[in-house]
Every structure is written in C-alpha cells, then in structure tokens.
Design an enzyme around this catalytic site. Structure first.
Site, short mmCIF file in Angstrom:
data_model
loop_
_atom_site.label_atom_id
_atom_site.label_comp_id
_atom_site.label_asym_id
_atom_site.label_seq_id
_atom_site.Cartn_x
_atom_site.Cartn_y
_atom_site.Cartn_z
N LYS A 1 0.84 -1.20 0.00
CA LYS A 1 0.00 0.00 0.00
C LYS A 1 0.88 1.25 0.00
O LYS A 1 1.86 1.32 0.74
CB LYS A 1 -0.89 -0.02 1.24
CG LYS A 1 -1.86 1.15 1.37
CD LYS A 1 -2.69 0.98 2.65
CE LYS A 1 -3.72 2.08 2.80
NZ LYS A 1 -4.57 1.87 4.00
N SER B 1 -9.19 1.86 3.38
CA SER B 1 -8.36 2.61 2.45
C SER B 1 -7.33 1.75 1.72
O SER B 1 -6.62 2.26 0.85
CB SER B 1 -7.64 3.73 3.20
OG SER B 1 -6.80 3.21 4.22
N SER C 1 -9.64 -0.48 7.39
CA SER C 1 -9.02 -0.29 6.08
C SER C 1 -8.33 -1.50 5.47
O SER C 1 -7.94 -1.46 4.31
CB SER C 1 -8.03 0.88 6.13
OG SER C 1 -8.70 2.09 6.31
#
Length: 452
Positions: A88, A164, A188
């Site tokens: 990420k 996210s 997330s």
C-alpha cells in the site's frame, strides 16, 4: 448523493492467486521466481482496476533473477522466497516515493529505508513489485477518493473496492499477485477485503511496527495483510509476526459470541444470512453460541471519529494551511472540520475509550471469538455517498466503518473471510477475544473448509 442499490452484477471471470500454491510451485521447481514475477508484472502493467501507483518492474525483475539463481543452488531465503508482494502506498519502500494517494506528496523524495514490515517480507525472500492504490492519506473507507482517481472493484468495476487499502485488496482479488500489505485504522484492511472477496487480517494493536507508515491516527493505526485465502494470510502473518503458527486450535468447545444488539446488524439483507451460516458451520464443528449484549457500544464508537479526526488534523495542519488545493476536496473538508475543535474534545474521547473498552471486554468475557458481518453493505457504486436499501437511505461511509472500528478502539485482532455468496462479495469477521491472530485465522480456516 443517494442511489438505489442495484441488483448485484455477476462477478467477472477472475481467479485470485493462491500464495501457498505459488510457493509450492516455486519450491518444486515447476515455476521459477523469475517466471512468477514476470507474470505478476505483466498483469499489473495491464491492470484495468487502477490498483497500481508505482510499478517497480526493473528492480523486481532483477531481484527475481537473483532469487531464481539462489533457488537453483538450493539457497532459500525464507518461506516467501521469490514471491511477488504489493505494498500500500502509505508504507515506505526504499527507493520509491510514498505518495499516500495525494498531490500534497506529488514531489516527495523516494524513501531511504524500507518500513520494518516490508523489511520482514524481504528477509523472508519476497520481491516487492509495486506500490498500490490508497484512499488519500488513508482517510476514508471507500477507496474512491485519491489523486489518481478511484480504485475499481474487480467483481464490478463500477463499484468501490472499499478502503483505504483499496489497491491491495483489488490487486489480490483480481489475481494480479498473491500477497499485499495494507493498513487498518478503522476498517481499512477488513472492509476492502470484504468488498473484494479476499481475506484481510488486522492484527492486535502494536503487534506489528508502524514505523515507516504514514499515520492516519497513531493511537489506532495497524498494519495488516491481504491474501486470497486463509492459508496464505496465515503464512504472511507467521512471517510478519516473527514466529511459526501454533498448532491449530480445535473448534470443538469454541465459545462463539453472537452480538445481538441492533447496532451490529447489517443494512443489506443479503449479508445477515451468511453470518448466520458461519455460526451454524462452527456449531456443526463443535462450537457453542453465546449471545452477547453491548450496551456501551454506541457511546464507545462515538469516540472514534473524534480521535481519528483530531489526530489526522494534527498531522496535516501545516499542509492544509500551505497548500489546501492539493488535497482532494472531500478529504480537505473532513480534515478542516477539526481545525478549531477544543483540546478537551480529544481528551474526553480518549478518556471515554479508556473507560468503555474494559466494559466491552467484560461484556465478551465468556467468549473466545466474536462472529459478525464485516460491513453493513456490499460494494456500492463509485461516488455514492448513500444508497437506498429496502426503501431507506443508508450512508455508505458509516456502514463500512461501523462493524470494524470498535476493534481498532479495543485493539483486538480480527480477520475478514469471504463467504461463498453469489454476486457481490460478502465478508464475515472473526474477532479474537481469547484467541490471538493465529487463533482467529484457525477459526477462519474452519469456515473455509465448511464452505468448500
């Protein structure tokens, strides 16, 4: 914007890449690290779901060639030798910029060091191939607000991935690569795992270091992992957590907490039957059900946005003053909403958390795990702030956070595992009360076996 919730679109023809099967193929010599990484790079380069931020193709190919030569000599660095991993774009990878999905960091210099979690994967032989999409600064559960545009759900590209850790979940779900790192401050890892149909683990708070991870709210931030199945996630956890898994804990005698308060109920009527099915499957394997009531839950979760909002604003206050137009408008609005809040608000929210987490712990003292839905909704249309379900409007963002954020406040380990539902994916969440990360993964594995 309110939209009617359309009928689910049939999943695209996608097949996730199994981490354990890929490892076995490399170990047996049927697949070389170079071949595996080349396939992953090709898939990521052609990705239609906007999951990729930076493709580190040249370095990844060179590292894969080295891993291939080492394997030919019988030199194995660890259990992830030659395995392609995505990270990420909130987590530092040496030599690559960490842009956090924002134009605020458009010109940021490349990181000089790997975050410790990335270093652990490399030490186990992994090959980092790409930085992956994130909601801007991880501030939101949808995955459709970022400088590079929305990530798209592989099961229906018109729908959100959840956030996210949007790119991490979508890239794994699309079959691009077998393992990805994400972060989880309120949902997330677990929400995008649920909406994309993969497994997502949020370890206990503090179980993994967050050094080299751009913060959203330091008192709630966790690093987690996403893979196609429980076995792959468990292997990733063994590497990241630094120890081999304990012997599998048996399901017979397991005390499964079922949360009966209205707060915990999904909004989408397709979700609850799969939670019930998960509980029935565990009961059939020898578990027993313990009903649980949580009268403190509404007051506890009300502290969550105050903690996140105040901590996030403190991180971004200077950039908001100096270059506000570089933020995505929605994120800027949320952050600025905390610009003039009194300090006592944050202090009181943290005091509420310290007071009510023990009360929550006492309410679940008689169970080993909780089993509940991961989200109140399945993947919603990109850009929809609310959707209509059974004639009533449901706000998307709270519906994706509500069943996850309590376990960031408590810090308990939790994993989302996909149900074998037709149409859009549905996640079932297992939360560890008297079970650690390996324990919740054992329960998730039992569900996988029951649902095959």
């Amino acid at each position: 914007m309110t939209e009617s919730l359309p009928l689910p679109v049939a999943p695209a023809s996608i097949e996730a890449m199994s981490l354990t099967a890929t490892i076995e193929a490399i170990r047996s010599g049927r697949l070389s690290p170079a071949e595996h990484v080349a396939t992953v790079l090709d898939r990521l380069a052609a990705d239609p779901f906007n999951t990729v931020i930076t493709l580190d193709a040249e370095r990844a190919a060179a590292t894969a060639a080295t891993r291939t030569a080492e394997a030919a000599r019988g030199q194995w660095r660890g259990p992830l030798h030659g395995i392609a991993v995505g990270v990420k774009d909130l987590i530092d990878v040496a030599g690559l910029p960490t842009r956090c999905g924002s134009n605020v960091r458009r010109d940021v210099a490349p990181a000089t060091l790997d975050a410790p979690v990335v270093a652990r994967l490399r030490a186990a032989g992994a090959v980092v191939v790409a930085k992956l999409h994130t909601q801007e600064f991880a501030h939101g559960p949808t995955g459709d607000v970022a400088a590079t545009g929305p990530a798209r759900n592989p099961h229906d590209p018109g729908r959100i991935t959840g956030g996210s850790s949007s790119g991490s979940a979508a890239a794994v779900a699309a079959g691009h690569l077998p393992l990805a790192l994400g972060t989880d401050t309120g949902c997330s890892v677990r929400t995008p795992a649920a909406l994309c149909g993969v497994v997502g683990l949020k370890p206990a708070y503090g179980a993994l270091p967050t050094d080299g991870v751009f913060p959203l709210a330091e008192s709630l931030d966790h690093v987690g992992a996403l893979a196609a199945d429980v076995a792959g996630t468990a292997l990733a956890w063994a590497v990241l957590g630094g120890r081999d898994p304990d012997p599998a804990e048996p399901v017979p005698g397991l005390r499964v907490g079922v949360l009966v308060d209205e707060y915990w109920q999904p909004a989408d009527p397709a979700i609850a039957p799969w939670v019930d099915a998960a509980v029935r499957a565990l009961v059939a394997a020898g578990a027993r059900v313990v009903p649980v009531r949580t009268p403190m839950i509404e007051e506890l979760v009300a502290a969550y946005p105050l903690i996140v909002g105040n901590e996030a604003y403190a991180t971004h206050s200077r950039a908001l003053a100096e270059r506000p137009d570089d933020f995505q408008p929605l994120i800027r609005e949320r952050l600025l909403g905390f610009a003039d809040r009194p300090a006592r608000e944050y202090i009181e929210a943290q005091r509420t958390r310290r007071r009510l987490v023990p009360a929550f712990r006492a309410a679940v003292a008689d169970v080993d795990v909780l089993v509940l839905a991961t989200t109140r909704l399945r993947a919603t249309p990109i850009g929809a702030a609310s959707v209509e379900v059974d004639g009533r409007a449901v706000d998307v963002r709270p519906a994706l956070l509500a069943l996850n954020s309590p376990f960031n406040l408590t810090g308990w380990p939790a994993v989302s595992v996909p149900a074998p539902a037709p149409g859009l994916p549905i996640g079932v969440q297992i939360v560890g009360i008297r079970r650690d990360e390996h324990g919740v993964l054992d329960v998730a594995a039992a569900l996988e076996r029951a649902w095959r």
